[in-house]
Scaffold this motif. Structure first.
Motif, PDB file in Angstrom:
ATOM      1  N   THR A 108      47.885 105.487  44.782  1.00  0.00           N
ATOM      2  CA  THR A 108      47.945 104.037  44.633  1.00  0.00           C
ATOM      3  C   THR A 108      48.818 103.419  45.722  1.00  0.00           C
ATOM      4  O   THR A 108      49.633 104.094  46.359  1.00  0.00           O
ATOM      5  N   VAL A 109      48.647 102.140  45.908  1.00  0.00           N
ATOM      6  CA  VAL A 109      49.432 101.419  46.913  1.00  0.00           C
ATOM      7  C   VAL A 109      50.920 101.505  46.599  1.00  0.00           C
ATOM      8  O   VAL A 109      51.751 101.728  47.481  1.00  0.00           O
ATOM      9  N   ASN A 110      51.268 101.344  45.327  1.00  0.00           N
ATOM     10  CA  ASN A 110      52.682 101.375  44.962  1.00  0.00           C
ATOM     11  C   ASN A 110      53.292 102.762  45.112  1.00  0.00           C
ATOM     12  O   ASN A 110      54.491 102.891  45.395  1.00  0.00           O
TER      13      ASN A 110
ATOM     14  N   LYS B 277      54.036 102.864  48.717  1.00  0.00           N
ATOM     15  CA  LYS B 277      55.189 102.004  48.994  1.00  0.00           C
ATOM     16  C   LYS B 277      56.495 102.746  48.696  1.00  0.00           C
ATOM     17  O   LYS B 277      57.459 102.669  49.461  1.00  0.00           O
TER      18      LYS B 277
ATOM     19  N   GLU C 171      46.041  97.428  54.113  1.00  0.00           N
ATOM     20  CA  GLU C 171      45.583  96.815  52.862  1.00  0.00           C
ATOM     21  C   GLU C 171      44.833  95.511  53.136  1.00  0.00           C
ATOM     22  O   GLU C 171      43.834  95.213  52.483  1.00  0.00           O
TER      23      GLU C 171
ATOM     24  N   ASN D  67      42.569  94.263  50.288  1.00  0.00           N
ATOM     25  CA  ASN D  67      43.513  94.374  49.159  1.00  0.00           C
ATOM     26  C   ASN D  67      42.806  94.791  47.868  1.00  0.00           C
ATOM     27  O   ASN D  67      43.143  94.330  46.783  1.00  0.00           O
ATOM     28  N   LYS D  68      41.826  95.684  48.020  1.00  0.00           N
ATOM     29  CA  LYS D  68      41.038  96.115  46.863  1.00  0.00           C
ATOM     30  C   LYS D  68      41.462  97.468  46.310  1.00  0.00           C
ATOM     31  O   LYS D  68      40.930  97.930  45.305  1.00  0.00           O
ATOM     32  N   ASP D  69      42.424  98.133  46.966  1.00  0.00           N
ATOM     33  CA  ASP D  69      42.865  99.435  46.475  1.00  0.00           C
ATOM     34  C   ASP D  69      43.695  99.280  45.209  1.00  0.00           C
ATOM     35  O   ASP D  69      44.361  98.253  44.998  1.00  0.00           O
ATOM     36  N   GLU D  70      43.662 100.312  44.381  1.00  0.00           N
ATOM     37  CA  GLU D  70      44.431 100.275  43.131  1.00  0.00           C
ATOM     38  C   GLU D  70      45.915 100.152  43.452  1.00  0.00           C
ATOM     39  O   GLU D  70      46.464 100.933  44.226  1.00  0.00           O
ATOM     40  N   GLN D  71      46.555  99.167  42.846  1.00  0.00           N
ATOM     41  CA  GLN D  71      47.966  98.926  43.118  1.00  0.00           C
ATOM     42  C   GLN D  71      48.857  99.957  42.441  1.00  0.00           C
ATOM     43  O   GLN D  71      49.870 100.363  42.993  1.00  0.00           O
TER      44      GLN D  71
END
Length: 319
Positions: free
Chosen positions: A41-43, A46, A72, A77-81
């Protein structure tokens, strides 16, 4: 490796951490794409890229986060956060950071350095193990996987790398997984060779143990080539006839030895002048890629006399 030690998500996390530590934004971008496609996931990314600053500094972390942010945007910005970290534990960060550090390592951490510079002890406990390791949207095993990949991508941090390998194992990483993390970090280093990796040096493979890569740098005049050795790779003993050679070390850690003399450790910035007629060998250290530029002055009768290999018994004695 007979079986894959790391799953696709873990592989991408190790690669992302390594590329970010090296500052290689092109490699980082592709590793992020591979990871997002594999379900990271993006987070989660991060968290890893924020943690980079604790081991590699703010510039590396900020540049890597910018790469993720721009990627992103490109992907809509469609990736799972993914989930955000929960609330911090009650109390002050020094107290629960000390507790986290003890659990993470398996015992209280002490040492003269922390008595000599008490501030670093407080910052490690309160900020790294309190503020950062208390963020619970990735687990400690994943944080250690990323840390090992970061440290394996930096020069002259062997003690810290070995320490975190032990911490990673204490938190569930297997020997096979650690080996693959180190292998991934090695590969990211090979891709950041200053003059380019070039092609596998198949023409001279019979005179080498392990793989090497050749990137010619000149077409006329002096002969200059970028030579990259994978970890443990080295050439056989050999002698340059009618001309000498100069090695300019570009990156990594390696070895040079003349017949009858002690082995000389090489690192970036070192220069080795090899006179004509001297029997010698050179190559990479056990745990590092190694790159040098080899320069020779052309001579009509110049030849290279290839001799016996540097045996594993001889080589394995080197630190």
């Amino acid at each position: 490796m007979a079986e894959t030690a790391l799953n696709a998500k873990q592989k991408s996390m190790a690669a992302v951490a390594s590329y970010a530590a090296r500052g290689n934004q092109d490699g980082l971008k592709q590793a992020l794409i591979d990871g997002l496609d594999a379900g990271v996931t993006v987070n989660e990314f991060k968290e890893i890229l924020v943690q980079v600053y604790a081991y590699c500094g703010f510039p590396r972390s900020l540049n890597a986060l910018n790469t993720l942010m721009r990627l992103e945007e490109e992907r809509g910005n469609k990736d799972e956060q993914g989930k955000l970290p929960g609330a911090k534990p009650a109390g002050n960060s020094l107290d629960y950071g000390t507790e986290n550090q003890t659990k993470l390592v398996g015992q209280p951490v002490q040492g003269k350095i922390y008595e000599f510079a008490q501030a670093i002890d407080e910052f490690l406990k309160a900020h790294l193990f309190g503020d950062i390791f208390a963020r619970d949207n990735i687990d400690w095993q994943t944080r250690e996987l990323a840390t090992i990949a970061m440290l394996a991508s930096l020069d002259n941090v062997t003690a810290q790398l070995n320490s975190h390998i032990n911490v990673g194992k204490h938190n569930g990483l297997t020997d096979a997984q650690v080996a693959e993390i180190l292998e991934i970090a090695d590969k990211t280093g090979a891709e950041t060779v200053l003059f380019g990796l070039g092609e596998e040096n198949t023409a001279y493979a019979k005179h080498f143990i392990g793989k090497s890569y050749l990137q010619p740098l000149t077409k006329e005049g002096i002969n200059a080539s970028n030579v990259t050795f994978e970890p443990k790779a080295r050439n056989n003993w050999h002698i340059h006839r009618k001309t000498g050679q100069t090695l300019f070390v570009v990156s990594g850690r390696g070895w040079y030895q003349e017949w009858g003399k002690p082995t000389q450790e090489l690192k970036a910035g070192d220069v080795v002048n090899i006179p004509e007629g001297i029997k010698h060998w050179h190559g990479a250290a056990k745990n590092s890629w190694f790159t040098h530029v080899a320069v020779t002055v052309p001579h009509n009768d110049a030849t290279t006399e290839w001799l016996e290999a540097v045996t594993n018994e001889e080589y394995d004695k080197l630190p």
